[in-house]
Design an enzyme around this catalytic site. Structure first.
Site, mmCIF file in Angstrom:
data_model
loop_
_atom_site.group_PDB
_atom_site.id
_atom_site.type_symbol
_atom_site.label_atom_id
_atom_site.label_comp_id
_atom_site.label_asym_id
_atom_site.label_seq_id
_atom_site.Cartn_x
_atom_site.Cartn_y
_atom_site.Cartn_z
ATOM 1 C CG HIS A 1 17.252 -67.009 -35.424
ATOM 2 N ND1 HIS A 1 17.779 -65.781 -35.114
ATOM 3 C CD2 HIS A 1 16.537 -66.814 -36.552
ATOM 4 C CE1 HIS A 1 17.403 -64.897 -36.012
ATOM 5 N NE2 HIS A 1 16.648 -65.503 -36.913
ATOM 6 C CB THR B 1 21.177 -55.845 -38.858
ATOM 7 O OG1 THR B 1 21.259 -54.867 -39.895
ATOM 8 C CG2 THR B 1 20.531 -57.098 -39.387
ATOM 9 C CE1 TYR C 1 19.331 -61.537 -39.131
ATOM 10 C CE2 TYR C 1 17.293 -61.639 -37.880
ATOM 11 C CZ TYR C 1 18.045 -62.018 -38.965
ATOM 12 O OH TYR C 1 17.516 -62.894 -39.878
#
Length: 311
Positions: A132, A43, A74
């Protein structure tokens, strides 16, 4: 990217790679090939973290990790793009994945989100674009609509392949009911302590949908100690590699792409040198799998599953 010998190529049916001197590729159902060992970005939220993500990604590229896995959610796409630019490598030598965060219920939001991802990456196209998670859709019909928009992006040529992440077979069934183009791959958490429901891998093979594993080192990291420790250590000693190499190779030898990460240069170098160069036997793969089923550990998306849910 190197390709496997023309007479032998792993594919989504479960064919597995031979030991080689380079990272093997897997042919997906759309004919495109994906490198079977990838570097996943962490991240990036503060400026300092962003600079570190760029630095570590560039380190991975210099160590031969040309399959790079990022994600909108992220906040690492700008950092991935910066590392790509700093590498000075030809675009075609890299394999870039990013993921759709969500849609907010807007009919044109997939295209809008994808355009924004390309802008942050500084690229004209990505090699793989993924939904995702299925949870971004509130109904099966919405999920099917999102997939139709993914197909339009593939049609445009700006995503060479499209796929999904964190999908269970029932989510894939929903998509396949209306899909013109089936998902090329499903990226899921996969390791000995999370092999999902019986038949999970076979389902993907039967549908010719490739699998990619994130968090493949869980059994030697977050979930250690555990029942696979002994066999990992024995196999590492047998092949003259580390237990992390065994964990990654366990995925490859099931025809599953492995996505790993590390902040240590020597660790990334070691994976790149060792993982392609040895191969587990089917019996060894099965022994790790059998021992792994004695423990259940899920590191991600826990809020969507009861503690004892192994799907």
């Amino acid at each position: 990217m190197n390709s496997m010998d023309s007479t032998y190529a792993p594919d989504a049916s479960g064919a597995t790679p031979k030991q080689t001197g380079y990272v093997p590729t897997l042919k997906m159902n759309d004919g495109n090939e994906i490198p079977m060992l990838a570097y996943g970005l962490g991240t990036a939220r503060s400026k300092g973290e962003a600079e570190e993500v760029t630095k570590l990604t560039l380190m991975a590229i210099k160590n031969g990790y040309y399959h790079l896995d990022g994600a909108e959610v992220y906040k690492n796409e700008r950092e991935l793009g910066a590392a790509i630019a700093a590498s000075h490598l030809p675009r075609q030598s890299l394999y870039i994945t990013t993921k759709l965060r969500g849609t907010g219920g807007k009919s044109d939001s997939v295209a809008t989100a994808f355009d924004a991802s390309l802008a942050r990456l500084g690229l004209d196209y990505v090699d793989l674009y993924l939904i995702h998670a299925p949870h971004l859709a509130s109904t099966p019909q919405e999920l099917q609509s999102i997939w139709a928009q993914m197909e339009a992006i593939k049609d445009s040529g700006r995503a060479r392949s499209i796929g999904v992440s964190n999908f269970l077979p029932e989510h894939l069934d929903t998509v396949l009911q209306t899909a013109r183009v089936p998902p090329a791959i499903n990226q899921v958490e996969f390791h000995p302590y999370l092999q999902h429901a019986p038949g999970f891998v076979d389902y993907h093979r039967n549908q010719q949908i490739a699998l990619a594993a994130y968090a493949p080192l869980t059994a030697v990291a977050k979930a250690a100690p555990g029942p696979v420790d002994g066999v990992y250590e024995a196999l590492a000693k047998k092949y003259g590699v580390g237990v992390g190499d065994v964990a990654l190779r366990w995925c490859l030898d099931q025809g599953i792409v492995a996505i790993t990460t590390s902040a240590r240069d020597e660790r990334l170098q070691g994976f790149m040198k060792s993982v392609p160069a040895f191969k587990l036997t089917p019996r060894e793969v099965g022994e790790v799998a059998e021992l792994g089923r004695q423990k259940h550990f899920r590191g991600f998306w826990n809020r969507h599953f009861p503690d004892d849910d192994r799907r």
